[in-house]
Design an enzyme around this catalytic site. Structure first.
Site, short mmCIF file in Angstrom:
data_model
loop_
_atom_site.label_atom_id
_atom_site.label_comp_id
_atom_site.label_asym_id
_atom_site.label_seq_id
_atom_site.Cartn_x
_atom_site.Cartn_y
_atom_site.Cartn_z
N LEU A 112 78.63 -30.57 -56.47
CA LEU A 112 78.51 -29.11 -56.51
C LEU A 112 79.87 -28.45 -56.44
O LEU A 112 80.65 -28.73 -55.52
CB LEU A 112 77.63 -28.61 -55.36
CG LEU A 112 76.24 -29.22 -55.23
CD1 LEU A 112 75.43 -28.46 -54.19
CD2 LEU A 112 75.52 -29.26 -56.58
N LYS B 282 114.70 -39.02 -66.95
CA LYS B 282 113.43 -38.62 -67.56
C LYS B 282 113.17 -39.43 -68.81
O LYS B 282 114.07 -39.57 -69.64
CB LYS B 282 113.47 -37.13 -67.92
CG LYS B 282 112.16 -36.62 -68.46
CD LYS B 282 112.31 -35.62 -69.60
CE LYS B 282 112.74 -36.28 -70.89
NZ LYS B 282 112.67 -35.40 -72.07
N ARG C 280 87.08 -17.17 -49.69
CA ARG C 280 88.12 -17.18 -48.65
C ARG C 280 89.42 -17.84 -49.09
O ARG C 280 90.43 -17.75 -48.39
CB ARG C 280 87.57 -17.84 -47.38
CG ARG C 280 86.58 -16.93 -46.65
CD ARG C 280 86.41 -17.37 -45.23
NE ARG C 280 85.50 -18.50 -45.12
CZ ARG C 280 85.64 -19.48 -44.23
NH1 ARG C 280 86.64 -19.47 -43.37
NH2 ARG C 280 84.77 -20.47 -44.19
N TYR D 160 79.74 -32.47 -52.39
CA TYR D 160 80.34 -31.14 -52.57
C TYR D 160 81.76 -31.30 -53.09
O TYR D 160 82.53 -32.11 -52.56
CB TYR D 160 80.41 -30.39 -51.24
CG TYR D 160 79.10 -29.91 -50.67
CD1 TYR D 160 77.91 -30.03 -51.37
CD2 TYR D 160 79.07 -29.30 -49.42
CE1 TYR D 160 76.72 -29.58 -50.84
CE2 TYR D 160 77.88 -28.84 -48.88
CZ TYR D 160 76.71 -28.99 -49.59
OH TYR D 160 75.55 -28.53 -49.04
#
Ligand code: UD1
Ligand code: CA
Length: 447
Positions: free
Chosen positions: A8, A333, A15, A103
């Site tokens: 879910l 990189k 909040r 959840y």
């Protein structure tokens, strides 16, 4: 027993005070949703259904990046957890195994706990994951009668006596999928919140003569995240756990509380991690390497015996072979540094191959980008790149070749050659002293 996960994640997460859906906020470099999916993956689920609502497109993208087979069920209105689970019905049409509801904002359920739930399913129709709450607050309360879980009452609907119960609902539920959907059909929304509570299925199942039980876990596992403060607390708990695991696995952490791992960091035995090292996603370090203080690594591989840092940055695609040295203020990189090569000071090596045992002098830069395209630099084995060499890519420096310090190398250097790419030095005898005298005289006159 075949299983399907129903995760879910449709809630807004008010909040969090965020534009990002709550379940996409990250812990250790991965969305909470992915942590929940990873936890559930321990069950080898046949189906994974993610119920999304707020920010569904972004939630779908994150879910599929982790598991391309995950299916998204849309819950366009958030009418409660029971209603949310019902949205997974179509995705699971024809499936008759177990459904496990997780959840998306409860990222830390352990594989052992899920295994205990599946085991309990052999003797009970419904299994709920519960925990003894230090502060039960507004959690749903598990009401146990004799050896059965009798019902779950939500805090807002609970009596004073029920509120005194400290055994709380984590939200994780396991039951046969068809039975689960049948039970949800009977759930109404006549309660204090006006929502369709998933938790109501227990009372309904018991009245229908089905059995239900509780599997208990530690409260830290069921930790839910509802605010940024709780997010940082969850991050801290996660980091504490993985630091301890790394130490048990034989990794030395000089100051563990200052080292930050990603959800997928892999580190071999007898590697030393000095203080203040941060790992982004996608890092593998082999055994016996040393990562010195204040280094940042992401999407890279460091082989046995290599030393990185202090103050080094390894970015995605950095591939260090054995016994390589990458020193302070060096950025690497998308480059392969082959066995025994050294890049010790103040360099940028990008889109490159550095040959075995090559030495890259201080301040060397691979000029890999022309503003439009990236170009490759190839440096052969045993090459010596003089300090402050600019390697303007595409360019190749051959084996055992050398570049003079301060050179700007724009053409390939054949193997064994020395390349000088700078202005020739010209000395003017005595000119410095004559110049000083002249300037001193000017200053004395106040000019
Ligand atoms: C829920 C449980 C409660 C339990 C607590 C544990 C119910 C009715 N209550 O309460 O017993 O103690 O979790 O944390 O189940 N969601 C949707 N769609 C919805 C509503 C929720 O996808 O319509 C998702 C949320 O995104 C979240 C999860 O379900 O991931 C839980 O929802 P939330 O509203 O936080 O439930 P709680 O009130 O905390
Ligand atoms: Ca909640």
């Amino acid at each position: 027993m075949t299983t399907a996960l129903i995760i879910l994640g449709a809630g807004m997460g008010t909040r969090m005070n965020s534009d990002l859906p709550k379940v996409l906020h990250q812990i250790a470099g991965a969305p909470m949703l992915v942590h929940a999916m990873k936890a559930g993956a321990a069950l080898n689920p046949e189906h994974t259904v993610v119920v999304a609502g707020h920010g569904a497109a972004a939630v779908e993208k994150a879910a599929k990046a982790y598991d391309p087979d995950a299916v998204i069920a849309l819950q366009s209105e958030q009418l409660g957890t029971g209603h949310a689970v019902a949205q997974a019905r179509d995705a699971l049409a024809g499936f008759d195994g177990d459904a496990i509801v997780l959840y998306g904002d409860t990222p830390f359920i352990s594989p052992e706990t899920l295994a205990a739930m599946t085991a309990a399913r052999l003797t009970h129709d419904i299994v709920v994951l519960g925990f003894e709450a230090a502060d039960p607050g507004r959690y749903g309360r598990l009401i146990v009668k004799e050896d059965q879980l009798d019902k779950i009452v939500e805090f807002r609907d609970a009596t004073d006596d029920e509120r005194k119960v400290t055994l709380c609902n984590s939200g994780v539920i396991a039951a046969n999928a068809n039975m689960l959907f049948d039970l949800i059909d009977a759930v109404g929304n006549d309660n204090a919140s006006g929502e369709y509570y998933l938790t109501d299925i227990i009372g309904i199942a018991r009245r229908r003569g089905s059995s239900a039980t509780v599997v208990r876990c530690d409260e830290s596992e069921t930790l839910g995240v509802n605010s940024r403060r709780e997010l940082s607390r969850a991050e801290a708990l996660y980091q504490a756990r993985v630091r301890a695991i790394a130490q048990e696995d034989g990794v030395t952490l000089t100051a563990p509380e200052t080292v930050f791992f990603a959800h997928d960091t892999v580190i071999g035995r007898d590697t030393i991690i000095e203080p203040n090292v941060v790992f982004g996603p996608g890092v593998t370090i082999e055994s016996g390497a040393t990562i010195r203080a204040f280094s940042h690594l992401e999407g890279c591989h460091v082989s046995r015996g290599s030393v990185v840092g202090p103050y080094a940055r390894l970015r995605p695609g950095a591939e260090l072979s054995e016994n390589v040295k990458v020193g302070n203020f060096v950025e690497i990189k998308n480059a392969e540094i082959l066995e025994g090569a050294k890049v010790n000071h103040l360099s940028y090596i990008g889109d490159a191959t550095v040959g075995a045992r090559a030495n890259i002098g201080a301040g060397t830069i691979t000029c890999n980008y022309d503003g439009f395209f990236k170009h490759k630099t190839t440096i052969g084995p045993d090459a010596f790149i003089g300090s402050n060499t600019m390697l303007v890519a595409p360019v190749t420096v051959g084996a055992e070749a050398m570049t003079a310090s301060g050179s700007v190398i724009t053409r390939d250097v054949p193997a064994g050659d020395l390349a000088l790419g700078r202005a020739r030095q010209d000395n003017k005898p005595g000119l410095a002293v004559r110049l000083f005298d002249k300037l001193r005289a000017l200053k004395a006159k106040g000019k």
